[in-house]
Design a protein around this motif. Structure first.
Motif, PDB file in Angstrom:
ATOM      1  N   VAL A 128       0.837  -1.208   0.000  1.00 55.14           N
ATOM      2  CA  VAL A 128       0.000   0.000   0.000  1.00 55.14           C
ATOM      3  C   VAL A 128       0.869   1.253   0.000  1.00 55.14           C
ATOM      4  CG1 VAL A 128      -1.722   1.325   1.294  1.00 55.14           C
ATOM      5  CG2 VAL A 128      -1.892  -1.173   1.164  1.00 55.14           C
ATOM      6  N   ALA A 129       1.707   1.387   1.018  1.00 57.23           N
ATOM      7  CA  ALA A 129       2.624   2.521   1.101  1.00 57.23           C
ATOM      8  C   ALA A 129       3.956   2.163   0.446  1.00 57.23           C
ATOM      9  CB  ALA A 129       2.851   2.914   2.554  1.00 57.23           C
ATOM     10  N   VAL A 130       4.568   3.136  -0.168  1.00 56.32           N
ATOM     11  CA  VAL A 130       5.881   2.953  -0.798  1.00 56.32           C
ATOM     12  C   VAL A 130       6.960   2.991   0.279  1.00 56.32           C
ATOM     13  CG1 VAL A 130       7.558   3.956  -2.393  1.00 56.32           C
ATOM     14  CG2 VAL A 130       5.117   4.005  -2.949  1.00 56.32           C
ATOM     15  N   GLY A 154      -5.441  10.843   2.234  1.00 53.91           N
ATOM     16  CA  GLY A 154      -5.071   9.546   2.764  1.00 53.91           C
ATOM     17  C   GLY A 154      -6.289   8.718   3.140  1.00 53.91           C
ATOM     18  N   VAL A 155      -7.247   9.324   3.818  1.00 57.00           N
ATOM     19  CA  VAL A 155      -8.462   8.611   4.214  1.00 57.00           C
ATOM     20  C   VAL A 155      -9.296   8.258   2.990  1.00 57.00           C
ATOM     21  CG1 VAL A 155     -10.656   8.826   5.449  1.00 57.00           C
ATOM     22  CG2 VAL A 155      -8.529   9.592   6.532  1.00 57.00           C
ATOM     23  N   ALA A 156      -9.400   9.200   2.048  1.00 55.27           N
ATOM     24  CA  ALA A 156     -10.173   8.936   0.831  1.00 55.27           C
ATOM     25  C   ALA A 156      -9.588   7.759   0.050  1.00 55.27           C
ATOM     26  CB  ALA A 156     -10.211  10.187  -0.047  1.00 55.27           C
ATOM     27  N   ARG A 157      -8.262   7.727  -0.094  1.00 61.96           N
ATOM     28  CA  ARG A 157      -7.622   6.644  -0.838  1.00 61.96           C
ATOM     29  C   ARG A 157      -7.775   5.316  -0.096  1.00 61.96           C
ATOM     30  NH1 ARG A 157      -3.609   6.568  -4.629  1.00 61.96           N
ATOM     31  NH2 ARG A 157      -4.768   8.412  -5.323  1.00 61.96           N
ATOM     32  N   ALA A 158      -7.544   5.325   1.209  1.00 61.93           N
ATOM     33  CA  ALA A 158      -7.670   4.093   1.996  1.00 61.93           C
ATOM     34  C   ALA A 158      -9.096   3.565   1.951  1.00 61.93           C
ATOM     35  CB  ALA A 158      -7.235   4.356   3.435  1.00 61.93           C
ATOM     36  N   ALA A 159     -10.072   4.468   2.049  1.00 69.87           N
ATOM     37  CA  ALA A 159     -11.471   4.051   2.016  1.00 69.87           C
ATOM     38  C   ALA A 159     -11.826   3.430   0.672  1.00 69.87           C
ATOM     39  CB  ALA A 159     -12.373   5.249   2.299  1.00 69.87           C
ATOM     40  N   ARG A 160     -11.328   4.002  -0.399  1.00 67.38           N
ATOM     41  CA  ARG A 160     -11.615   3.431  -1.723  1.00 67.38           C
ATOM     42  C   ARG A 160     -10.984   2.055  -1.868  1.00 67.38           C
ATOM     43  NH1 ARG A 160      -9.277   3.351  -6.837  1.00 67.38           N
ATOM     44  NH2 ARG A 160      -7.588   4.776  -6.292  1.00 67.38           N
ATOM     45  N   MET A 161      -9.771   1.891  -1.385  1.00 63.62           N
ATOM     46  CA  MET A 161      -9.087   0.606  -1.470  1.00 63.62           C
ATOM     47  C   MET A 161      -9.801  -0.468  -0.653  1.00 63.62           C
ATOM     48  SD  MET A 161      -5.104   1.864  -1.233  1.00 63.62           S
ATOM     49  CE  MET A 161      -4.429   0.240  -1.572  1.00 63.62           C
ATOM     50  N   LEU A 162     -10.394  -0.062   0.467  1.00 62.37           N
ATOM     51  CA  LEU A 162     -11.033  -1.012   1.367  1.00 62.37           C
ATOM     52  C   LEU A 162     -12.538  -1.119   1.140  1.00 62.37           C
ATOM     53  CD1 LEU A 162      -9.059   0.032   4.572  1.00 62.37           C
ATOM     54  CD2 LEU A 162      -8.852  -2.163   3.375  1.00 62.37           C
ATOM     55  N   GLY A 163     -13.056  -0.309   0.228  1.00 66.22           N
ATOM     56  CA  GLY A 163     -14.474  -0.376  -0.085  1.00 66.22           C
ATOM     57  C   GLY A 163     -15.371   0.237   0.968  1.00 66.22           C
ATOM     58  N   LEU A 164     -14.913   1.300   1.614  1.00 65.37           N
ATOM     59  CA  LEU A 164     -15.687   1.948   2.668  1.00 65.37           C
ATOM     60  C   LEU A 164     -16.243   3.294   2.197  1.00 65.37           C
ATOM     61  CD1 LEU A 164     -13.255   1.531   5.721  1.00 65.37           C
ATOM     62  CD2 LEU A 164     -14.823  -0.136   4.746  1.00 65.37           C
ATOM     63  N   ARG A 165     -17.337   3.701   2.792  1.00 71.08           N
ATOM     64  CA  ARG A 165     -17.838   5.052   2.581  1.00 71.08           C
ATOM     65  C   ARG A 165     -16.970   6.008   3.389  1.00 71.08           C
ATOM     66  NH1 ARG A 165     -23.029   8.030   5.314  1.00 71.08           N
ATOM     67  NH2 ARG A 165     -22.867   9.989   4.140  1.00 71.08           N
ATOM     68  N   ALA A 166     -16.594   7.142   2.799  1.00 75.62           N
ATOM     69  CA  ALA A 166     -15.793   8.137   3.504  1.00 75.62           C
ATOM     70  C   ALA A 166     -16.369   9.525   3.274  1.00 75.62           C
ATOM     71  CB  ALA A 166     -14.337   8.103   3.047  1.00 75.62           C
ATOM     72  N   VAL A 167     -16.540  10.266   4.362  1.00 71.80           N
ATOM     73  CA  VAL A 167     -16.973  11.659   4.302  1.00 71.80           C
ATOM     74  C   VAL A 167     -15.831  12.513   4.841  1.00 71.80           C
ATOM     75  CG1 VAL A 167     -18.664  13.362   5.039  1.00 71.80           C
ATOM     76  CG2 VAL A 167     -19.370  10.983   4.679  1.00 71.80           C
ATOM     77  N   ILE A 168     -15.404  13.500   4.066  1.00 74.36           N
ATOM     78  CA  ILE A 168     -14.287  14.345   4.451  1.00 74.36           C
ATOM     79  C   ILE A 168     -14.780  15.771   4.655  1.00 74.36           C
ATOM     80  CG2 ILE A 168     -11.927  15.012   3.925  1.00 74.36           C
ATOM     81  CD1 ILE A 168     -12.324  11.990   3.863  1.00 74.36           C
ATOM     82  N   VAL A 169     -14.575  16.304   5.845  1.00 79.23           N
ATOM     83  CA  VAL A 169     -14.911  17.705   6.116  1.00 79.23           C
ATOM     84  C   VAL A 169     -13.689  18.548   5.774  1.00 79.23           C
ATOM     85  CG1 VAL A 169     -15.645  19.386   7.838  1.00 79.23           C
ATOM     86  CG2 VAL A 169     -16.498  17.025   7.955  1.00 79.23           C
ATOM     87  N   MET A 170     -13.837  19.454   4.796  1.00 82.05           N
ATOM     88  CA  MET A 170     -12.721  20.268   4.328  1.00 82.05           C
ATOM     89  C   MET A 170     -13.096  21.743   4.376  1.00 82.05           C
ATOM     90  SD  MET A 170     -11.349  18.058   1.020  1.00 82.05           S
ATOM     91  CE  MET A 170      -9.703  18.796   1.067  1.00 82.05           C
ATOM     92  N   PRO A 171     -12.115  22.627   4.572  1.00 78.65           N
ATOM     93  CA  PRO A 171     -12.411  24.068   4.539  1.00 78.65           C
ATOM     94  C   PRO A 171     -12.689  24.501   3.101  1.00 78.65           C
ATOM     95  CG  PRO A 171     -10.048  23.705   4.710  1.00 78.65           C
ATOM     96  CD  PRO A 171     -10.692  22.354   4.848  1.00 78.65           C
ATOM     97  N   ASP A 172     -13.493  25.542   2.950  1.00 81.70           N
ATOM     98  CA  ASP A 172     -13.842  25.971   1.601  1.00 81.70           C
ATOM     99  C   ASP A 172     -12.687  26.644   0.870  1.00 81.70           C
ATOM    100  OD1 ASP A 172     -13.789  28.356   3.037  1.00 81.70           O
ATOM    101  OD2 ASP A 172     -15.967  28.599   3.025  1.00 81.70           O
ATOM    102  N   ASP A 173     -11.573  26.877   1.578  1.00 83.71           N
ATOM    103  CA  ASP A 173     -10.380  27.422   0.916  1.00 83.71           C
ATOM    104  C   ASP A 173      -9.279  26.368   0.770  1.00 83.71           C
ATOM    105  OD1 ASP A 173      -9.674  27.161   3.577  1.00 83.71           O
ATOM    106  OD2 ASP A 173      -8.792  29.166   3.765  1.00 83.71           O
ATOM    107  N   ALA A 174      -9.640  25.090   0.864  1.00 83.16           N
ATOM    108  CA  ALA A 174      -8.650  24.018   0.704  1.00 83.16           C
ATOM    109  C   ALA A 174      -8.045  24.079  -0.694  1.00 83.16           C
ATOM    110  CB  ALA A 174      -9.309  22.666   0.926  1.00 83.16           C
ATOM    111  N   PRO A 175      -6.772  23.701  -0.852  1.00 85.35           N
ATOM    112  CA  PRO A 175      -6.140  23.721  -2.170  1.00 85.35           C
ATOM    113  C   PRO A 175      -6.944  22.897  -3.176  1.00 85.35           C
ATOM    114  CG  PRO A 175      -4.504  23.364  -0.459  1.00 85.35           C
ATOM    115  CD  PRO A 175      -5.836  23.268   0.210  1.00 85.35           C
TER     116      PRO A 175
END
Length: 255
Positions: free
Chosen positions: A41-43, A107-128
């Motif tokens: 998973v990790a390099v 990191g959470v989004a990628r891990a969730a996709r790999m493991l088949g989980l639903r993931a909700v990410i709270v991000m600031p509206d000025d995130a890159p």
């Protein structure tokens, strides 16, 4: 080094000596288990020579560990994947929520996709924009809030309560710390592979929330008690240094 809170207030981690006293204290075994979990998973990022050579020993002055070579461009995949992979079947069914402005979100989004989980990410509206795009590419849901960090934390807590999601902290979590600590595990292994296990070792590690720095401390000092681990942070964001200096938890907000 860091701070823990007890009946007598904040004190340095160096006062903590037993796992029995603090059950969530991360050990070398935890980091090694995380390394097994992250296989494929990790390099295993290399140590790259940097700076002028020392004429006396013929070795580079400094080695750099380029964690930007990870699949998401940052070390955060280590802790995020380890945290999600060790959830129980019932917790996986519920899905996860976290808050982050960038790397932990990816990191959470990628891990969730790999493991088949639903993931909700709270991000600031000025995130890159590149971080937002990365989270969306991994098919995680994004809940935007204002730029204040406390607002992100409160919203993630709210979503966890309302939707039954499992909250995944960005650093203050034993699973996260163990995953990030695999960086230190690799450093010690790679120094030995370079034939320099008997030479003095000093590791400089960035200090943000403390997940990486504490994990690296556990791994490096467990395997190389003679080594020195030094946390570094920007001069204009030196709240960890001030916390240690004053003996109180200090938070520096944006100015």
């Amino acid at each position: 080094m860091g701070l823990v809170h007890g009946a007598d207030g904040w004190r340095q981690y160096t006062d903590v000596t037993t796992r029995e006293t603090y059950a969530d204290q991360v050990t070398l075994a935890d980091v090694q288990a995380a390394a097994d979990c992250l296989t494929g998973v990790a390099v295993r990022t290399p140590l790259l020579a940097f700076g002028p050579f020392d004429d006396q020993v013929g070795a580079p002055r400094v080695w750099l560990k380029p964690e930007n070579l990870q699949p998401i461009g940052a070390y955060k995949i280590r802790g995020a994947y380890n945290a999600l992979a060790t959830l129980s079947p019932a917790e996986r069914e519920r899905g996860v929520v976290t808050h982050s402005s960038g790397n932990h979100a990816q990191g959470v989004a990628r891990a969730a996709r790999m493991l088949g989980l639903r993931a909700v990410i709270v991000m600031p509206d000025d995130a890159p924009a590149i971080k937002v795009a990365g989270v969306r590419a991994d098919r995680a849901e994004i809940d935007f809030v204002g730029p204040d960090n406390e607002e992100r934390i409160a919203r993630a807590d709210q979503l966890a309560r309302e939707q039954g999601l499992v909250l995944i902290p960005s650093y203050d979590d034993a699973r996260i710390v163990a995953g990030q600590g695999t960086v230190g595990l690799e450093i010690v292994e790679q120094v030995a592979e370079l034939g320099r296990a008997n030479e003095p070792l000093t590791v400089f590690v960035p200090v943000g929330g403390g997940g990486l720095s504490s994990g690296v401390c556990v791994a490096v000092k467990s395997l190389r008690p003679d080594a020195t681990v030094i946390g570094v942070e920007p001069e204009l964001a030196a709240d960890a240094a001030e916390s240690l200096r004053t003996g109180e938890l200090v938070r520096w907000g944006p100015e």
